[in-house]
Design a protein around this motif. Structure first.
Motif, PDB file in Angstrom:
ATOM      1  N   LYS A 184      -4.561  -7.717   4.454  1.00 27.87           N
ATOM      2  CA  LYS A 184      -4.811  -6.633   3.901  1.00 27.87           C
ATOM      3  C   LYS A 184      -3.853  -5.476   4.549  1.00 27.87           C
ATOM      4  O   LYS A 184      -3.581  -5.750   6.084  1.00 27.87           O
ATOM      5  CB  LYS A 184      -6.018  -5.893   4.248  1.00 27.87           C
ATOM      6  CG  LYS A 184      -6.504  -4.359   3.417  1.00 27.87           C
ATOM      7  CD  LYS A 184      -7.964  -4.100   3.907  1.00 27.87           C
ATOM      8  CE  LYS A 184      -8.126  -2.781   3.062  1.00 27.87           C
ATOM      9  NZ  LYS A 184      -9.462  -2.487   3.376  1.00 27.87           N
ATOM     10  N   LEU A 185      -3.254  -4.546   4.193  1.00 31.49           N
ATOM     11  CA  LEU A 185      -2.253  -3.721   4.527  1.00 31.49           C
ATOM     12  C   LEU A 185      -2.920  -2.273   4.399  1.00 31.49           C
ATOM     13  O   LEU A 185      -3.105  -1.848   3.161  1.00 31.49           O
ATOM     14  CB  LEU A 185      -0.974  -3.709   3.999  1.00 31.49           C
ATOM     15  CG  LEU A 185       0.160  -3.050   4.519  1.00 31.49           C
ATOM     16  CD1 LEU A 185       0.437  -3.628   5.865  1.00 31.49           C
ATOM     17  CD2 LEU A 185       1.458  -3.324   3.485  1.00 31.49           C
ATOM     18  N   GLU A 186      -2.873  -1.368   5.242  1.00 37.85           N
ATOM     19  CA  GLU A 186      -3.544  -0.062   4.832  1.00 37.85           C
ATOM     20  C   GLU A 186      -3.080   1.080   6.053  1.00 37.85           C
ATOM     21  O   GLU A 186      -3.056   0.582   7.290  1.00 37.85           O
ATOM     22  CB  GLU A 186      -4.988   0.044   5.077  1.00 37.85           C
ATOM     23  CG  GLU A 186      -5.681   1.052   4.781  1.00 37.85           C
ATOM     24  CD  GLU A 186      -7.197   0.997   5.167  1.00 37.85           C
ATOM     25  OE1 GLU A 186      -8.068   2.012   4.980  1.00 37.85           O
ATOM     26  OE2 GLU A 186      -7.769   0.086   5.468  1.00 37.85           O
ATOM     27  N   CYS A 228       0.766  -1.152  -0.048  1.00 37.23           N
ATOM     28  CA  CYS A 228      -0.096  -0.074  -0.131  1.00 37.23           C
ATOM     29  C   CYS A 228       0.650   1.191  -0.084  1.00 37.23           C
ATOM     30  O   CYS A 228       1.996   1.165   0.402  1.00 37.23           O
ATOM     31  CB  CYS A 228      -1.115  -0.094   1.230  1.00 37.23           C
ATOM     32  SG  CYS A 228      -0.285   0.176   2.835  1.00 37.23           S
ATOM     33  N   ILE A 262       7.347  -6.202   7.639  1.00 42.75           N
ATOM     34  CA  ILE A 262       6.850  -5.094   6.653  1.00 42.75           C
ATOM     35  C   ILE A 262       8.085  -4.256   6.294  1.00 42.75           C
ATOM     36  O   ILE A 262       8.695  -3.804   7.117  1.00 42.75           O
ATOM     37  CB  ILE A 262       5.586  -4.429   7.346  1.00 42.75           C
ATOM     38  CG1 ILE A 262       4.382  -5.171   7.362  1.00 42.75           C
ATOM     39  CG2 ILE A 262       5.380  -3.291   6.392  1.00 42.75           C
ATOM     40  CD1 ILE A 262       3.439  -4.639   8.463  1.00 42.75           C
ATOM     41  N   ALA A 298       4.361  -5.933   2.769  1.00 44.36           N
ATOM     42  CA  ALA A 298       4.241  -7.084   3.610  1.00 44.36           C
ATOM     43  C   ALA A 298       4.580  -8.373   3.259  1.00 44.36           C
ATOM     44  O   ALA A 298       3.933  -9.042   2.008  1.00 44.36           O
ATOM     45  CB  ALA A 298       2.829  -6.807   4.303  1.00 44.36           C
ATOM     46  N   HIS A 331      -6.310  -8.050  14.446  1.00 45.31           N
ATOM     47  CA  HIS A 331      -5.660  -7.262  13.633  1.00 45.31           C
ATOM     48  C   HIS A 331      -4.653  -6.354  14.366  1.00 45.31           C
ATOM     49  O   HIS A 331      -4.839  -5.941  15.488  1.00 45.31           O
ATOM     50  CB  HIS A 331      -6.546  -6.390  12.781  1.00 45.31           C
ATOM     51  CG  HIS A 331      -7.940  -6.848  12.273  1.00 45.31           C
ATOM     52  ND1 HIS A 331      -7.722  -8.051  11.272  1.00 45.31           N
ATOM     53  CD2 HIS A 331      -9.218  -6.970  12.663  1.00 45.31           C
ATOM     54  CE1 HIS A 331      -8.868  -8.560  10.999  1.00 45.31           C
ATOM     55  NE2 HIS A 331      -9.729  -7.606  11.846  1.00 45.31           N
ATOM     56  N   TRP A 337      -2.199 -12.831   6.926  1.00 48.61           N
ATOM     57  CA  TRP A 337      -2.202 -11.509   6.787  1.00 48.61           C
ATOM     58  C   TRP A 337      -3.050 -11.371   5.346  1.00 48.61           C
ATOM     59  O   TRP A 337      -2.766 -11.681   4.286  1.00 48.61           O
ATOM     60  CB  TRP A 337      -0.813 -10.677   6.593  1.00 48.61           C
ATOM     61  CG  TRP A 337      -0.025 -10.898   7.586  1.00 48.61           C
ATOM     62  CD1 TRP A 337      -0.159 -11.358   8.894  1.00 48.61           C
ATOM     63  CD2 TRP A 337       1.394 -10.503   7.735  1.00 48.61           C
ATOM     64  NE1 TRP A 337       0.868 -11.301   9.667  1.00 48.61           N
ATOM     65  CE2 TRP A 337       1.915 -10.819   8.911  1.00 48.61           C
ATOM     66  CE3 TRP A 337       2.202  -9.799   6.644  1.00 48.61           C
ATOM     67  CZ2 TRP A 337       3.301 -10.563   9.361  1.00 48.61           C
ATOM     68  CZ3 TRP A 337       3.432  -9.744   7.275  1.00 48.61           C
ATOM     69  CH2 TRP A 337       4.051  -9.939   8.547  1.00 48.61           C
ATOM     70  N   VAL A 385      -2.236  -4.081   9.761  1.00 46.38           N
ATOM     71  CA  VAL A 385      -2.131  -5.356   9.514  1.00 46.38           C
ATOM     72  C   VAL A 385      -3.331  -6.109   9.718  1.00 46.38           C
ATOM     73  O   VAL A 385      -3.348  -6.646  10.748  1.00 46.38           O
ATOM     74  CB  VAL A 385      -0.891  -5.945   9.776  1.00 46.38           C
ATOM     75  CG1 VAL A 385      -0.554  -7.124   9.041  1.00 46.38           C
ATOM     76  CG2 VAL A 385       0.559  -4.783   9.430  1.00 46.38           C
ATOM     77  N   LEU A 443      -0.406   1.910  10.871  1.00 50.40           N
ATOM     78  CA  LEU A 443      -0.249   1.139   9.636  1.00 50.40           C
ATOM     79  C   LEU A 443      -0.958   0.034  10.171  1.00 50.40           C
ATOM     80  O   LEU A 443      -0.861  -0.696  11.431  1.00 50.40           O
ATOM     81  CB  LEU A 443       0.998   0.551   9.309  1.00 50.40           C
ATOM     82  CG  LEU A 443       1.500  -0.332   8.128  1.00 50.40           C
ATOM     83  CD1 LEU A 443       0.681   0.150   6.706  1.00 50.40           C
ATOM     84  CD2 LEU A 443       2.842  -0.762   8.105  1.00 50.40           C
TER      85      LEU A 443
END
Length: 368
Positions: free
Chosen positions: A227-229, A174, A192, A185, A246, A225, A239, A237
């Motif tokens: 989603k990364l945002e 991301c 990460i 990631a 999460h 894992w 994860v 951040l």
């Protein structure tokens, strides 16, 4: 709650709703409209809002793209991708153009025009399943990850990738809100990696190690894992995982700020390392892909996600965490599981999906 595309939808967002504080409405979200698929065997695998917040695009495992007008609460268009399949559909900064990953034939990313129902461009290079697509917040560039252990950088104006990194198990990526940092990631690597966008071909300027966090918080059942945002303020951040919760990390030093715990576990969706599944799985095994079942509110104060139960979970990540880092959620009742979650970037509106797509709005009768 209205159901189906032929019945009146939720009213347009009232004046001021776009700028109303999320904290004033977060616990007042209620389902406003539900759209049912043509078959109970069909699942939504991804969803995305356009920059205006007026449109939502949904990818389903019946190889179709569905466009919804969120302000009118109506289904707008359907597009078929029966030959190539469709997953991880993302609006470009022009709402009539969508990029998405193929699930059949090859691993090409396709640039699709909804205006004339045609492909504008093909992004070829990946040799295995695409696991993540992230559009740059400030330009027409995007990042893709795949099971071929490559991360590729693209420009929508060119069919050739502009950069590539070879990283084992790097299935998620991301941009940060300023579009100056790329986070990548790799769960197999337990890390990460943060890169300067201008020097992505150099070594990462920071590495966050998560293996110890995983062992302590995910337990023996683990979790992939998914989603990364970054939060929009750039401070955290997130994860997301398919497991018991999460990780909300400090975006500057990688320290754990919150473990957003869900006591009933995940939604059962497959993680990005899974191959493209067959429909109609047996033995109770989930057959649908997902894009991660979390979304961060635009103010960066709340994390919203799904669980094994129907409805939504809301974690307040703006408060100081408890000493054990376990942050517990408030449950919002809903008509079905929230296996895919999105927050409208312009209005206080949520979209969740499993089989059905559900639009959520704050109920004015119970707002603070």
């Amino acid at each position: 709650m209205a159901t189906g595309s032929g019945t009146p939808g939720p009213p347009p967002p009232p004046p001021g709703q776009a700028t109303q504080k999320v904290s004033d409405v977060i616990t007042a979200f209620r389902p406003a409209k539900k759209f049912k698929p043509p078959s109970a065997r069909t699942s939504v695998t991804s969803l995305d809002f356009d920059d205006t917040g007026d449109l939502c695009v949904v990818a389903r495992d019946d190889d179709t793209l569905q466009i919804y007008n969120t302000t009118l609460g109506k289904h707008a268009k359907e597009f078929n991708s029966q030959k190539y399949g469709v997953h991880l559909a993302r609006f470009s900064h022009h709402a009539q153009n969508i990029i998405y990953a193929s699930t059949k034939v090859d691993d090409t990313i396709r640039f699709f025009s909804t205006h004339d129902n045609s492909f504008t461009r093909y992004f070829k290079g990946h040799t295995d399943t695409v696991t993540s697509i992230a559009l740059c917040p400030s330009s027409d560039t995007f990042i893709s990850c795949a099971k071929d252990n490559t991360v590729r950088l693209w420009d929508l104006q060119s069919q050739n990738f502009s950069g590539m990194l070879n990283l084992h198990g790097a299935y998620l990526a991301c941009y940060d809100p300023s579009a100056t940092v790329i986070a990548i990631a790799s769960q197999p690597g337990g890390a990460i990696l943060l890169y300067d966008v201008r020097n992505y071909d150099k070594i990462p300027f920071a590495t966050f190690h998560l293996s110890e966090m995983e062992q302590r918080h995910l337990g023996p059942n683990g979790g992939e894992w998914s989603k990364l945002e970054f939060t929009n303020d750039g401070k955290h951040l997130v994860v997301s995982t398919t497991g018991a919760g999460h990780f909300v990390l400090d975006a500057f030093d990688g320290g754990l700020k919150h473990f957003a715990h869900r006591k009933r576990g995940g939604t059962g969706r497959l993680g990005p390392s899974a191959g493209v599944p067959k429909n109609n799985a047996t033995n109770g095994v989930a057959s649908a892909l997902g894009q991660g079942d979390t979304a961060v509110t635009p103010d960066g104060q709340y994390l919203i996600g799904g669980s094994a139960e129907d409805g939504l979970l809301v974690w307040d990540i703006s408060r100081d965490p408890p000493s054990d880092k376990y942050t517990h959620a408030e449950h919002l009742t809903g008509p079905c599981k929230a296996a895919v979650v999105g927050y409208n970037p312009k209005f206080n509106m949520l979209a969740t999906a499993d089989k059905d797509l559900v639009l959520w709005q704050p109920d004015p009768d119970i707002m603070m």
